[in-house]
Design an enzyme around this catalytic site. Structure first.
Site, PDB file in Angstrom:
ATOM      1  N   SER A   5      53.287  40.435  38.928  1.00  0.00           N
ATOM      2  CA  SER A   5      52.703  39.577  37.896  1.00  0.00           C
ATOM      3  C   SER A   5      53.774  38.993  36.978  1.00  0.00           C
ATOM      4  O   SER A   5      54.887  39.510  36.883  1.00  0.00           O
ATOM      5  CB  SER A   5      51.694  40.366  37.061  1.00  0.00           C
TER       6      SER A   5
HETATM    7  C1  LIG Z   1      48.604  41.242  41.105  1.00  0.00           C
HETATM    8  S1  LIG Z   1      48.946  42.460  42.313  1.00  0.00           S
HETATM    9  C2  LIG Z   1      49.506  43.840  41.344  1.00  0.00           C
HETATM   10  C3  LIG Z   1      50.771  43.660  40.599  1.00  0.00           C
HETATM   11  C4  LIG Z   1      51.428  44.986  40.305  1.00  0.00           C
HETATM   12  N1  LIG Z   1      50.758  45.745  39.283  1.00  0.00           N
HETATM   13  C5  LIG Z   1      52.897  44.857  40.048  1.00  0.00           C
HETATM   14  O1  LIG Z   1      53.414  45.408  39.065  1.00  0.00           O
HETATM   15  O2  LIG Z   1      53.573  44.259  40.867  1.00  0.00           O
HETATM   16  C6  LIG Z   1      47.347  43.085  42.756  1.00  0.00           C
HETATM   17  C7  LIG Z   1      47.397  44.210  43.744  1.00  0.00           C
HETATM   18  O3  LIG Z   1      46.134  44.819  43.789  1.00  0.00           O
HETATM   19  C8  LIG Z   1      45.938  45.293  45.091  1.00  0.00           C
HETATM   20  N2  LIG Z   1      44.504  45.566  45.274  1.00  0.00           N
HETATM   21  C9  LIG Z   1      43.516  44.694  45.534  1.00  0.00           C
HETATM   22  N3  LIG Z   1      42.349  45.337  45.640  1.00  0.00           N
HETATM   23  C10 LIG Z   1      42.609  46.659  45.441  1.00  0.00           C
HETATM   24  C11 LIG Z   1      41.802  47.831  45.436  1.00  0.00           C
HETATM   25  N4  LIG Z   1      40.506  47.774  45.661  1.00  0.00           N
HETATM   26  N5  LIG Z   1      42.418  48.998  45.201  1.00  0.00           N
HETATM   27  C12 LIG Z   1      43.734  49.082  44.969  1.00  0.00           C
HETATM   28  N6  LIG Z   1      44.549  48.009  44.972  1.00  0.00           N
HETATM   29  C13 LIG Z   1      43.987  46.807  45.201  1.00  0.00           C
HETATM   30  C14 LIG Z   1      46.490  44.168  45.948  1.00  0.00           C
HETATM   31  O4  LIG Z   1      46.769  44.618  47.266  1.00  0.00           O
HETATM   32  C15 LIG Z   1      47.718  43.783  45.154  1.00  0.00           C
HETATM   33  O5  LIG Z   1      48.850  44.467  45.619  1.00  0.00           O
END
Ligand SMILES: C[S@@+](CC[C@H](N)C(=O)[O-])C[C@H]1O[C@@H](n2cnc3c(N)ncnc32)[C@H](O)[C@@H]1O
Length: 355
Positions: free
Chosen positions: A96
């Site tokens: 992000s």
């Molecule tokens: C915007 S990214 C996260 C950014 C992260 N916090 C960072 O510091 O880089 C969103 C993440 O949420 C994960 N995601 C989506 N649905 C999810 C779920 N149900 N449970 C866990 N992770 C999930 C995606 O695979 C993705 O890697």
């Protein structure tokens, strides 16, 4: 000072000058270099709205600049189905934008020693920052994609930080680590999973991006009470996040939704009541399509949605990079932390209520 350290220092100063990085969080941002969490292959908008793979080895200086720009960086497309040599459709994991990360951490009000659950590990950068503040042993982060979770585990170990990385569906929280003082989601929900409320101790906070198919997204901060309910407010309405996988809208996989829709449409019966209904729906749809200008705008919005950008912000370039604020530009997309806009009308989950 290395190039990376200099760029990190510049980024931290810019965030602080813009009023989105507090003194409490400054040491963590300096101690946890973002470039360590950026993969060697990243996905950038090549100018036509489609995410395109860029390799670090092709232009290491540009890669490093990108790592320290205040913008999100695509780290996976199409749930990993597209090889990292090509062009993708939908960004499905990213690191992000630093100004969004810093604002979310501010809203979360984490203190040393607090138990924190993060949903959406992604690159692991946010988990590392949380671990710096709360202590690695107190942070659990859940990632649904096994490949992404494995990479984050490895990166975090290399960076010398030790939160627990769990591969699983974050909608279920992580009961073995509960109760948590803080829950933070870095993927957007339409309905707050009740497991998050159950696993937060009374008085604890849940921070999540919240959006609907019709609304672009905001950050919601909920306080859990002793009756197992959560009350809260919108604290920021300038964010746009990718969805929690099970809550994607419109529901789709990494395929080409438009083409799938057309196939279903074309195979529909042409005669009889269903045929008449189909013609009626088509007629209404054509009327709703509007003129060429409207169609052009919709096409552009569709491209942005594919990149996970659901609302182009004024004064900001379009595309996945579109959420980047140009260096020195006024922070319309990144208001100073502490803004408290609007009340939460309804937040889902069986016993989650608005105040
Ligand atoms: C915007 S990214 C996260 C950014 C992260 N916090 C960072 O510091 O880089 C969103 C993440 O949420 C994960 N995601 C989506 N649905 C999810 C779920 N149900 N449970 C866990 N992770 C999930 C995606 O695979 C993705 O890697």
């Amino acid at each position: 000072m290395s190039d990376a350290e200099a760029l990190n220092q510049r980024l931290v100063d810019e965030l602080a000058d813009a009023g989105v990085l507090s003194d409490r969080w400054r040491p963590a941002f300096l101690a946890v270099p973002r470039h360590l969490f950026v993969p060697d292959v990243i996905w950038v908008d090549a100018g036509d709205g489609t995410p395109t793979a860029r390799r670090r080895e092709d232009d290491p200086a540009a890669w490093l600049e990108t790592a320290y720009a205040d913008g999100p960086i695509g780290t996976q497309v199409d749930d990993g189905a597209t090889p990292d040599t090509g062009r993708g459709l939908l960004v499905t994991s990213s690191i992000s934008a630093p100004s969004i990360v810093s604002r979310m951490l501010h809203y979360l009000q984490v203190e040393p020693g607090m138990r924190v659950l993060e949903i959406g590990t992604g690159s692991g950068w946010n988990a590392a920052l949380l671990a710096h503040m709360a202590g690695g042993q107190n942070v659990v982060t859940v990632e649904i994609d096994p490949g992404i979770a494995d990479r984050a585990r490895k990166t975090l170990a290399e960076a010398g930080v030790s939160p627990t990385v769990v591969t699983g569906d974050g909608a279920d929280g992580y009961p073995p680590g509960a109760p948590y003082d803080r829950v933070i989601a870095t993927a957007a929900v339409q309905r707050v999973p009740y497991a998050w409320v159950e696993q937060t101790r009374p008085g604890g906070l849940i921070l999540t991006p919240w959006a609907t198919a019709f609304d672009e997204g905001a950050l919601v901060l909920l306080t859990v009470d002793e009756h197992g309910t959560a009350h809260g407010r919108f604290v920021d309405n300038t964010v746009a996040f990718m969805w929690l996988r099970a809550q994607r809208t419109p529901p789709r996989t990494a395929g080409r939704p438009d083409r799938r829709r057309r196939i279903v449409h074309d195979s529909a019966p042409r005669r009889g009541r269903l045929g008449r209904l189909r013609r009626l729906v088509r007629g209404r749809a054509a009327a709703a399509r509007g003129g060429p200008k409207v169609r052009r705008r919709r096409r552009r919005h569709r491209r942005l949605r594919l990149l996970g950008v659901r609302r182009p912000v004024v004064g900001v370039r379009a595309g996945h990079r579109g959420r980047d604020r140009a260096p020195g530009a006024p922070a319309r997309a990144a208001p100073p932390v502490g803004g408290d806009r609007g009340r939460l009308p309804v937040v889902g989950g069986p016993r989650t209520t608005a105040d």
